[in-house]
Design a protein around this motif. Structure first.
Motif, PDB file in Angstrom:
ATOM      1  N   LYS A 144     -14.675  40.371  44.233  1.00  0.00           N
ATOM      2  CA  LYS A 144     -13.322  40.079  44.725  1.00  0.00           C
ATOM      3  C   LYS A 144     -12.324  41.113  44.222  1.00  0.00           C
ATOM      4  N   SER A 145     -12.439  41.499  42.960  1.00  0.00           N
ATOM      5  CA  SER A 145     -11.538  42.515  42.414  1.00  0.00           C
ATOM      6  C   SER A 145     -11.808  43.885  43.019  1.00  0.00           C
ATOM      7  N   ASN A 191     -10.787  50.066  38.066  1.00  0.00           N
ATOM      8  CA  ASN A 191      -9.751  49.588  38.988  1.00  0.00           C
ATOM      9  C   ASN A 191      -8.898  50.729  39.523  1.00  0.00           C
ATOM     10  N   ARG A 192      -8.606  51.705  38.685  1.00  0.00           N
ATOM     11  CA  ARG A 192      -7.797  52.844  39.115  1.00  0.00           C
ATOM     12  C   ARG A 192      -8.425  53.560  40.304  1.00  0.00           C
ATOM     13  N   TRP A 193      -9.745  53.580  40.365  1.00  0.00           N
ATOM     14  CA  TRP A 193     -10.465  54.340  41.392  1.00  0.00           C
ATOM     15  C   TRP A 193     -11.032  53.452  42.498  1.00  0.00           C
ATOM     16  N   GLY A 194     -10.591  52.179  42.562  1.00  0.00           N
ATOM     17  CA  GLY A 194     -10.996  51.303  43.650  1.00  0.00           C
ATOM     18  C   GLY A 194     -12.301  50.589  43.420  1.00  0.00           C
ATOM     19  N   MET A 226     -12.157  43.092  55.414  1.00  0.00           N
ATOM     20  CA  MET A 226     -12.824  43.141  54.110  1.00  0.00           C
ATOM     21  C   MET A 226     -12.048  42.343  53.062  1.00  0.00           C
ATOM     22  N   ILE A 227     -10.716  42.486  53.037  1.00  0.00           N
ATOM     23  CA  ILE A 227      -9.919  41.764  52.046  1.00  0.00           C
ATOM     24  C   ILE A 227      -9.904  40.265  52.365  1.00  0.00           C
ATOM     25  N   ARG A 228      -9.903  39.928  53.638  1.00  0.00           N
ATOM     26  CA  ARG A 228      -9.999  38.510  54.025  1.00  0.00           C
ATOM     27  C   ARG A 228     -11.360  37.938  53.638  1.00  0.00           C
ATOM     28  N   ASP A 229     -12.422  38.688  53.905  1.00  0.00           N
ATOM     29  CA  ASP A 229     -13.773  38.229  53.565  1.00  0.00           C
ATOM     30  C   ASP A 229     -13.945  38.029  52.069  1.00  0.00           C
ATOM     31  N   ALA A 230     -13.151  38.751  51.272  1.00  0.00           N
ATOM     32  CA  ALA A 230     -13.227  38.608  49.813  1.00  0.00           C
ATOM     33  C   ALA A 230     -12.512  37.344  49.332  1.00  0.00           C
ATOM     34  N   LEU A 267     -10.028  43.896  46.260  1.00  0.00           N
ATOM     35  CA  LEU A 267      -8.596  44.016  46.016  1.00  0.00           C
ATOM     36  C   LEU A 267      -8.195  45.462  45.778  1.00  0.00           C
ATOM     37  N   VAL A 268      -8.828  46.116  44.812  1.00  0.00           N
ATOM     38  CA  VAL A 268      -8.389  47.471  44.456  1.00  0.00           C
ATOM     39  C   VAL A 268      -8.766  48.492  45.534  1.00  0.00           C
ATOM     40  N   MET A 269      -9.860  48.256  46.251  1.00  0.00           N
ATOM     41  CA  MET A 269     -10.189  49.137  47.384  1.00  0.00           C
ATOM     42  C   MET A 269      -9.116  49.017  48.461  1.00  0.00           C
TER      43      MET A 269
END
Length: 182
Positions: A110-111, A101-104, A135-139, A114-116
């Motif tokens: 879905k996660s 998660n720290r590195w995207g 991209m975040i909407r598509d997730a 989020l982190v990206m």
């Protein structure tokens, strides 16, 4: 060594005492971050109120993911350590997942989105491109959730800035800021 004397819980300004007591009830102790913020009761009020709002918007797992992505971009060792502790103990995330998660990255799509998105949001100071927003909407995140992601990211940036300015001594098991997932 910290750059400013951070008060003990009992030595904080009287206006900060009840807020620090609330933090202690939730975490069972008062982390140095909150004691540092207590120097300014107004700043501590903002920190605790935004913390409460973000805790209503997101579960502990999602908050930890956002915090870790933001804190890695901002190279905040204190917050990386704090949110790794919170992610393990409250979010039940594995150390491997949190490192990703720290590195995207994440073990689920879905996660990962989020982190990206959070990393791009912080790296670009909010000037994300249309494809990143899509991209975040598509997730599966709607516009209200995207605003909440922005708010949570700003909250964690606030925390990062306090700790980076004051070089707050880490009072959690310390993580390596340069570690990467294999």
């Amino acid at each position: 060594m910290t750059r400013v004397p951070i008060p003990d819980r009992d030595d904080a300004p009287p206006e900060s005492q009840e807020m620090l007591n609330a933090v202690a009830r939730q975490l069972r102790f008062v982390p140095a971050l909150f004691r540092a913020a207590s120097i300014s009761p107004e700043a501590l009020t903002g920190l605790t109120q935004l913390s409460g709002a973000m805790s209503r918007a997101f579960d502990a797992r999602t908050l930890a993911r956002i915090a870790l992505a933001v804190s890695q971009v901002n190279e905040c060792k204190y917050c990386l350590s704090l949110h790794t502790y919170l992610g393990m103990n409250f979010g039940k995330l594995s150390p491997y997942e949190m490192l990703r998660n720290r590195w995207g990255d994440s073990t689920d799509a879905k996660s990962t989105a989020l982190v990206m998105f959070v990393r791009k949001l912080v790296e670009t100071r909010g000037k994300v491109v249309d494809s990143e927003l899509q991209m975040i909407r598509d997730a599966g995140f709607d516009d209200a959730q995207i605003i909440e992601i922005v708010a949570a990211s700003a909250f964690f940036i606030f925390m990062n800035l306090i700790n980076n300015v004051f070089d707050t001594k880490v009072d959690f098991p310390e993580v390596d800021i340069d570690s990467k997932a294999a």
